[in-house]
Design a protein around this motif. Structure first.
Motif, PDB file in Angstrom:
ATOM      1  N   THR A  67     -10.841  20.917   2.206  1.00  0.00           N
ATOM      2  CA  THR A  67      -9.484  21.012   1.671  1.00  0.00           C
ATOM      3  C   THR A  67      -8.447  20.931   2.790  1.00  0.00           C
ATOM      4  O   THR A  67      -7.474  20.187   2.698  1.00  0.00           O
ATOM      5  N   ILE A  68      -8.671  21.709   3.846  1.00  0.00           N
ATOM      6  CA  ILE A  68      -7.670  21.725   4.920  1.00  0.00           C
ATOM      7  C   ILE A  68      -7.534  20.339   5.534  1.00  0.00           C
ATOM      8  O   ILE A  68      -6.427  19.856   5.771  1.00  0.00           O
ATOM      9  N   ALA A  69      -8.680  19.696   5.782  1.00  0.00           N
ATOM     10  CA  ALA A  69      -8.622  18.373   6.398  1.00  0.00           C
ATOM     11  C   ALA A  69      -7.829  17.403   5.526  1.00  0.00           C
ATOM     12  O   ALA A  69      -6.938  16.691   6.005  1.00  0.00           O
ATOM     13  N   LEU A  70      -8.124  17.407   4.228  1.00  0.00           N
ATOM     14  CA  LEU A  70      -7.414  16.507   3.320  1.00  0.00           C
ATOM     15  C   LEU A  70      -5.921  16.806   3.306  1.00  0.00           C
ATOM     16  O   LEU A  70      -5.086  15.908   3.421  1.00  0.00           O
ATOM     17  N   VAL A  71      -5.597  18.099   3.143  1.00  0.00           N
ATOM     18  CA  VAL A  71      -4.189  18.449   2.989  1.00  0.00           C
ATOM     19  C   VAL A  71      -3.417  18.152   4.275  1.00  0.00           C
ATOM     20  O   VAL A  71      -2.312  17.594   4.223  1.00  0.00           O
ATOM     21  N   LEU A  72      -4.004  18.490   5.424  1.00  0.00           N
ATOM     22  CA  LEU A  72      -3.301  18.210   6.683  1.00  0.00           C
ATOM     23  C   LEU A  72      -3.031  16.719   6.815  1.00  0.00           C
ATOM     24  O   LEU A  72      -1.923  16.293   7.151  1.00  0.00           O
ATOM     25  N   ALA A  73      -4.055  15.914   6.538  1.00  0.00           N
ATOM     26  CA  ALA A  73      -3.882  14.467   6.674  1.00  0.00           C
ATOM     27  C   ALA A  73      -2.820  13.959   5.708  1.00  0.00           C
ATOM     28  O   ALA A  73      -1.949  13.161   6.084  1.00  0.00           O
ATOM     29  N   LEU A  74      -2.844  14.452   4.472  1.00  0.00           N
ATOM     30  CA  LEU A  74      -1.882  13.963   3.486  1.00  0.00           C
ATOM     31  C   LEU A  74      -0.476  14.451   3.799  1.00  0.00           C
ATOM     32  O   LEU A  74       0.515  13.771   3.499  1.00  0.00           O
ATOM     33  N   LEU A  75      -0.372  15.646   4.414  1.00  0.00           N
ATOM     34  CA  LEU A  75       0.952  16.127   4.807  1.00  0.00           C
ATOM     35  C   LEU A  75       1.539  15.243   5.902  1.00  0.00           C
ATOM     36  O   LEU A  75       2.730  14.934   5.899  1.00  0.00           O
ATOM     37  N   VAL A  76       0.685  14.844   6.850  1.00  0.00           N
ATOM     38  CA  VAL A  76       1.170  13.961   7.906  1.00  0.00           C
ATOM     39  C   VAL A  76       1.584  12.618   7.310  1.00  0.00           C
ATOM     40  O   VAL A  76       2.600  12.033   7.679  1.00  0.00           O
ATOM     41  N   ALA A  77       0.790  12.147   6.338  1.00  0.00           N
ATOM     42  CA  ALA A  77       1.061  10.817   5.783  1.00  0.00           C
ATOM     43  C   ALA A  77       2.361  10.785   5.002  1.00  0.00           C
ATOM     44  O   ALA A  77       3.021   9.756   4.936  1.00  0.00           O
ATOM     45  N   GLY A  78       2.759  11.914   4.404  1.00  0.00           N
ATOM     46  CA  GLY A  78       4.034  11.960   3.701  1.00  0.00           C
ATOM     47  C   GLY A  78       3.916  11.542   2.255  1.00  0.00           C
ATOM     48  O   GLY A  78       2.825  11.246   1.763  1.00  0.00           O
ATOM     49  N   PRO A  79       5.069  11.526   1.561  1.00  0.00           N
ATOM     50  CA  PRO A  79       5.029  11.201   0.136  1.00  0.00           C
ATOM     51  C   PRO A  79       4.630   9.752  -0.092  1.00  0.00           C
ATOM     52  O   PRO A  79       4.878   8.893   0.750  1.00  0.00           O
ATOM     53  N   PRO A  80       3.998   9.483  -1.214  1.00  0.00           N
ATOM     54  CA  PRO A  80       3.657   8.103  -1.534  1.00  0.00           C
ATOM     55  C   PRO A  80       4.928   7.279  -1.724  1.00  0.00           C
ATOM     56  O   PRO A  80       5.960   7.793  -2.142  1.00  0.00           O
ATOM     57  N   GLU A  81       4.846   6.022  -1.368  1.00  0.00           N
ATOM     58  CA  GLU A  81       6.005   5.140  -1.509  1.00  0.00           C
ATOM     59  C   GLU A  81       5.525   3.810  -2.058  1.00  0.00           C
ATOM     60  O   GLU A  81       4.384   3.435  -1.855  1.00  0.00           O
ATOM     61  N   PRO A  82       6.408   3.108  -2.754  1.00  0.00           N
ATOM     62  CA  PRO A  82       6.012   1.789  -3.231  1.00  0.00           C
ATOM     63  C   PRO A  82       5.709   0.879  -2.041  1.00  0.00           C
ATOM     64  O   PRO A  82       6.384   0.955  -1.016  1.00  0.00           O
ATOM     65  N   THR A  83       4.704   0.057  -2.158  1.00  0.00           N
ATOM     66  CA  THR A  83       4.318  -0.801  -1.043  1.00  0.00           C
ATOM     67  C   THR A  83       5.456  -1.747  -0.691  1.00  0.00           C
ATOM     68  O   THR A  83       6.053  -2.371  -1.558  1.00  0.00           O
ATOM     69  N   ALA A  84       5.753  -1.791   0.610  1.00  0.00           N
ATOM     70  CA  ALA A  84       6.793  -2.701   1.083  1.00  0.00           C
ATOM     71  C   ALA A  84       6.413  -3.113   2.485  1.00  0.00           C
ATOM     72  O   ALA A  84       5.546  -2.512   3.097  1.00  0.00           O
ATOM     73  N   GLY A  85       7.067  -4.129   2.998  1.00  0.00           N
ATOM     74  CA  GLY A  85       6.805  -4.551   4.370  1.00  0.00           C
ATOM     75  C   GLY A  85       5.478  -5.279   4.473  1.00  0.00           C
ATOM     76  O   GLY A  85       4.866  -5.640   3.460  1.00  0.00           O
TER      77      GLY A  85
END
Lengths: 95, 314, 97, 112, 508
Positions: free
Chosen positions: B295-313
């Protein structure tokens, strides 16, 4: 031997201090990140030296964590630079 | 001894320089690099304080994950930050500096005047440690004596992840975070993402397993795992998960849920919530730590990654 | 025997520190980002390698020795990759401005 | 001067440096960094207290050390949430400081 | 009846305290695992069960006087203790009622999403509501200063996303400002806890009370912790974050934030001064806190008077009403004993916290319904509202009765107790502030009501419909706030207040 290894740790830290000047002076982002990278490697070396000198096996784990994760921050730099460039290319900086 | 002290003095000066730089630098990006170096140096300080568990946590979080988080944010904000030229008036800065100095001096004075015979719970912790079956007193505090704090701190992690997710722009909700959008010509990064994770995985597991008796633990191990997972995703070797995927959500709550289940079982078996029956304490703690690490590994990684965004670029 | 081993340690570690020093001097003195990077990556990898080599005989167990080598390999791997990536960013920044 | 004294002074100074940054810098990312400095200064003071409490064959009191580990996790979550908020604010046109007031009238209210 | 019990007795029924915290936590974890559609259902089911737990604790407290629990069976100082006294029980029940009301009210805005990809706001709302509830319950029963720090952080992480659920730039800005204030507040609190641990070697409230000596470390710690908690409670002049955050949030979220969340950190200030460091209070420090409270009352009311938007007016009224809570400190200070005593003033503060929670939740909810009906919340455009939306307006007015402090409301009882404490202790200047604050509150509320009673400038055909059950929720809460005076005043009669003083002194 202990004294020598501790002195060596101190010497490595000293070179790192010199390298920190690059963080302060720049001029480019790449220079600053390089200095941070040097700090990481120097920190690893200092941890190994002082850990062996004092007989603390835990500091080897610490050095390994540092080795794994110091690279990580630098990748963040590269990724960030790429994202920054994407953004300016898209031209959506100005609201 | 005096040699030791001069080494510590050097580290202390470096820490303060890096801290001052990350406040004073004109350019935010260089300030952020300064802060990453600060994270490394402060970890050395923790080692000098003989607090290896903390040093491990500080290295993993302070320099690694926070570094990635702040550096990528600084890069994205670069143009907007550069437009900020106004600084507060000199008088205000002087007043602020005086006030902050006063705070520092009074804290320092208070700390220096603490009683010579420092009160400590070290004896109590060591005395109670055999009941947990663990050899590392810090882990004993985290997983047994103050397990309640540790459990709730995992809930803090989950709450902040939901908070970050709820910031997604409406069309991008249930998309992928921008940091994990695949990124062009990455041969070199892919090479690293193929070679480093096996080492990291092994080492993360070692940290957790070892944490029962030596410095380390689920949290430190999880941080290394999180870094490896992020590396694989950033290199485009794996598909970044969408947050609507069920397995992801279940994994995010698996750790605290197991912890609570074992805690509730403790009421029946050992007479109190989060109490462990003595002969099985160590195995139960390790049983809880395994899903917690996930759980910690997943949450830490997802916190770093930030909110989901529509694909761009690209 | 032990004196000889200690001598090896002293020599290797000292050489490692020299490499670190050389790398830093390069980082400070060389004219542009790419040459500075060159100096740095060579120096800190070799420097750390020598220090690890010097520490190996002082390790108290096989596991410790293994970890020492692993640390070096990790830094080598990460350093090489990150060096490449930094170079790419530095070059792109150089051509843009 | 003992190392605990030295690091205690460092911790106190870090709190001051961080507070100064929080008060005087209008850039939000810098405020977030400054908050992290204050936090790690406080943690360092915890470490000094732990070191002073060395007893029973331990190098330090494990209780404050464990509390710091909990604190580091919380500080990291806080940083992540703050950075996410800041980036989102930036994308919604709010700028990188509190000085540029977000336009209340110009933004459409969502119809319930 | 004692407000603060002095001994921990891990008695039968202590398990309810764990349940009060763990139950909402489990519900929120299930909501995260299940997704948005599931989250709304879990939330609705959790509300009555949580209310039942709170009532069970109140019942236990009424029977035994105090409930206690050692988590993991480890006694302090190594372990963590939980404890509920009358103060905790009152806040637990209030929180459960207001949270249930907010949840019910929110079903319309944050019900199960219709399309499969949606649900961002739904998930965010329910998870945050349950998280805030768990955090508040912990703040009310926690007895360990670091455990309370975790409670404060849980509360922050639950409350901040509530502010910006709609994702507009102004609310994002308000949320970030709130987050920064809250983080600095908790880091100062933590610093104080560090110093206390360093000086006295424990973080347990009961143990600290027995070992704390008036010395620099304790003073510095108390000052830092109080400053941090005041920033989180938004006491004047640290209130700047509150109005934009509370006014911009969705109504159900505003209700929770304004009615409950600020009370969490206030409650910890109470615990700190009354339970952990009672001997540390000095007349000067208490007068200073009271001065800030008075500033909040006058400044908040004056600004509320000048607002043109209803939700901002209600938010500034929160700034003012928080001020009353802090008058407890100078009023409860016994100069001859040199310490704080639990008595009339504390009873008044508790009643103020409870009645304000009901009234303010009702106000934000009815303001939200008014805004839905009209499409805006500008007060100048309220003409004809009394005829078009009588129920919402009635709820607003009844809540106002309690805020102003008219009999027989809970607000009246609270202010009456505070006034009598001021008279008893001969500190007439706080009585002036209380009366003046009531007049100002009356003024800004009457302005709103007069607008609403006027004939409309334009025909009100464009009103949007509002379901009757949504109007019933704020009305019920407002009625509670009013009726609280009848029920709540009985045990807190001035006579009973002095009885509490006597009881508290007997323990010391």
């Amino acid at each position: 031997m202990t004294e020598f290894l501790l002195a060596a740790a101190g010497a490595v830290m000293f070179t790192v201090v010199l390298g920190m000047v690059r963080i302060l002076r720049g001029p480019g982002d790449a220079d600053r990140v390089m200095a941070a990278q040097l700090l990481g490697t120097g920190g690893v070396a200092a941890l190994l030296l002082s850990g062996i000198a004092r007989g603390r096996p835990a500091s080897l784990d610490l050095a390994l964590t540092l080795a794994v994760l110091a690279a990580f921050a630098s990748i963040g730099f590269v990724k960030g630079a790429a994202m920054g460039q994407d953004k300016s290319a898209e031209g959506d900086d100005d609201p | 001894m005096s040699f030791e002290l001069s080494y510590e003095l050097l580290v202390g000066l470096l820490v303060l320089t890096a801290a001052a730089w990350s406040v004073a630098a004109r350019d935010t990006y260089s300030a952020t690099v300064g802060f990453v170096s600060y994270g490394l140096l402060i970890a050395i300080m923790w080692m000098q304080l003989q607090a290896f568990d903390v040093a491990l946590a500080e290295v993993a979080i302070g320099s690694g994950l926070t570094g990635l988080l702040l550096l990528s944010a600084a890069a994205r904000l670069r143009a907007a930050e550069a437009r900020v030229t106004s600084r507060p008036p000199v008088m205000l800065r002087i007043v602020a500096a005086l006030a902050c100095t006063a705070v520092s001096v009074s804290i320092a004075a208070t700390v220096l005047r603490l009683p010579e015979s420092a009160p400590s719970l070290a004896g109590a912790a060591v005395g109670a440690l055999p009941a947990t079956g663990l050899g590392n007193p810090v882990n004993g505090v985290l997983m047994a004596f103050r397990a309640f704090d540790t459990l709730l701190e995992k809930v803090v992690l989950v709450l902040s992840l939901v908070g970050v997710w709820s910031l997604a722009p409406e069309p991008g909700w249930s998309g992928r975070p921008r940091l994990l959008h695949p990124f062009a010509d990455d041969g070199v990064l892919r090479f690293l993402a193929r070679t480093l994770p096996p080492i990291g995985l092994l080492f993360g597991a070692h940290l957790m397993w070892n944490g029962a008796d030596e410095p380390g633990g689920a949290f430190q191990g999880a941080t290394v795992l999180a870094a490896m997972w992020l590396l694989v995703l950033m290199a485009g070797l794996g598909e970044a998960p969408r947050i609507r995927e069920r397995w992801l959500r279940v994994a995010v709550v698996a750790g605290p849920m197991t912890f609570i289940t074992v805690g509730l079982a403790g009421i029946g078996v050992a007479g109190a919530f989060l109490a462990y029956p003595e002969p099985h304490a160590k195995s139960l703690i390790l049983f809880v730590e395994l899903p917690m690490m996930l759980t910690i590994a997943l949450v830490l990684a997802l916190l770093v990654a930030g909110p989901p965004e529509p694909t761009a670029g690209p | 025997m032990s004196a000889l081993v200690d001598l090896f340690t002293v020599a290797a570690v000292s050489a490692g520190i020299l490499f670190f020093l050389a790398g830093v001097v390069g980082l400070l003195r060389f004219p542009d980002a790419l040459t500075r990077l060159h100096a740095l990556t060579k120096a800190d990898n070799v420097g750390l390698g020598l220090i690890v080599a010097g520490l190996l005989p002082q390790a108290s167990s096989l596991l410790e020795a293994l970890k020492l080598v692993l640390v070096w390999l990790t830094v080598l791997l990460a350093g090489a990759t990150v060096g490449q990536l930094i170079a790419r960013v530095a070059r792109r920044a150089g051509t843009r401005t | 001067m003992s190392p605990t004294t030295l690091f205690g002074l460092c911790g106190a100074a870090l709190v001051g440096i961080g507070l100064y940054g929080l008060l005087t810098d209008s850039r939000l990312l810098r405020k977030i960094i400054a908050f992290n400095l204050v936090g790690s200064g406080v943690f360092l003071l915890f470490g000094v207290i732990a070191r002073r409490g060395a007893a029973a064959e331990l190098f330090g009191d494990p209780v404050p050390q464990a509390l710091v580990i909990t604190g580091i996790v919380v500080a990291f979550s806080a940083t992540a949430l703050a950075v996410a908020l800041l980036l989102r604010l930036h994308e919604a046109g709010g700028g990188a400081t509190f000085d540029t007031p977000a336009d209340e009238a110009g933004v459409k209210r969502p119809d319930p | 009846m004692t407000l603060l019990a002095e001994t921990v007795a891990p008695a039968a029924g202590g398990g309810w305290l764990v349940a009060a915290i763990i139950f909402p936590v489990v519900a929120l974890l299930l909501a995260v695992a299940g997704g948005a559609r599931f989250a709304a259902r879990v939330g609705v089911l959790a509300l009555p069960a949580g209310l039942a737990i709170a009532v069970a604790i109140a019942d236990g407290v009424a029977k035994h006087g105090v409930l206690g629990y050692y988590v993991g069976g480890w006694a302090p100082p190594l372990g963590i203790a939980l404890r509920a006294d009358v103060l905790s029980a009152a806040m637990l029940v209030t929180t459960a009622i207001v949270a249930s009301g907010a949840g019910l009210y929110a079903l319309h805005d944050f019900g199960p999403p219709r399309e499969p990809g949606g649900g961002r706001q739904t998930l965010g709302f329910w998870v945050s509501l349950l998280g805030a509830w768990a955090a508040l319950n912990l703040a009310f029963v926690g007895r360990d200063l670091f455990n309370l720090y975790v409670a404060l952080e849980l509360l922050t992480f639950a409350a901040v996303p509530l502010v910006c659920l709609d994702g507009r730039a102004p609310t994002l800005q308000a949320a970030l400002r709130y987050l920064l204030y809250a983080l600095v507040g908790s880091v100062l609190y933590l610093l104080g806890a560090v110093l206390l641990y360093g000086a006295f070697g424990t973080l347990d409230v009961e143990l600290l009370a027995t070992v704390v000596r008036p010395e620099p470390a304790a003073w510095a710690a108390a000052a830092l912790m109080t400053a941090g908690l005041l920033a989180k409670t938004a006491l004047f002049p640290l209130h700047l974050w509150l109005p934009p955050a509370h006014a911009g949030a969705p109504p159900a979220a505003s209700a929770v934030l304004s009615a409950l969340v600020v009370k969490g950190s206030f409650f910890i200030v109470l615990r700190l001064w009354f339970d952990a460091l009672p001997g540390l209070a000095t007349a000067m420090a208490m007068q200073f806190i009271g001065l800030l409270g008075a500033g909040a009352i006058l400044y908040g009311s004056a600004l509320a008077l000048r607002q043109s938007r209803l939700k901002l007016l209600v938010a500034y009224s929160t700034v003012a009403q928080i001020g009353y809570l802090f008058l407890v400190f100078p009023l409860a200070f016994d100069a001859s004993a040199g310490r704080l005593v639990a008595g009339t003033a504390l009873a008044g503060g508790l009643l103020q916290a409870v009645s304000h929670a009901f009234a303010k939740a009702a106000m934000f909810m009815s303001a939200g319904l008014v805004a839905v009906a009209l499409g805006h919340d500008r007060i100048e455009g309220f003409g004809g509202l009394a005829r078009a939306r009588p129920v919402s307006l009635l709820a607003f007015a009844l809540a106002g009765v309690s805020l102003v402090g008219l009999p027989p409301s809970g607000g009246f009882a609270a202010k009456w107790l505070l006034l009598s404490a001021a008279v008893e202790s001969g500190q007439w200047w706080w009585a002036v502030v209380i009366v003046l604050g009531g007049l100002l509150t009356g003024a800004y509320l009457i302005l709103v009501l007069m607008r609403a009673l006027q004939e409309p400038a334009a025909p009100t055909a464009s009103l949007r419909p509002v379901a009757a059950w949504r109007e019933a929720v704020p009305l019920a809460l407002a009625l509670l706030a009013v009726l609280l005076g009848l029920a709540g005043l009985a045990p807190f009669q001035p006579g009973a207040g002095t009885g509490a003083v006597a009881a508290a002194e007997a323990f010391q």
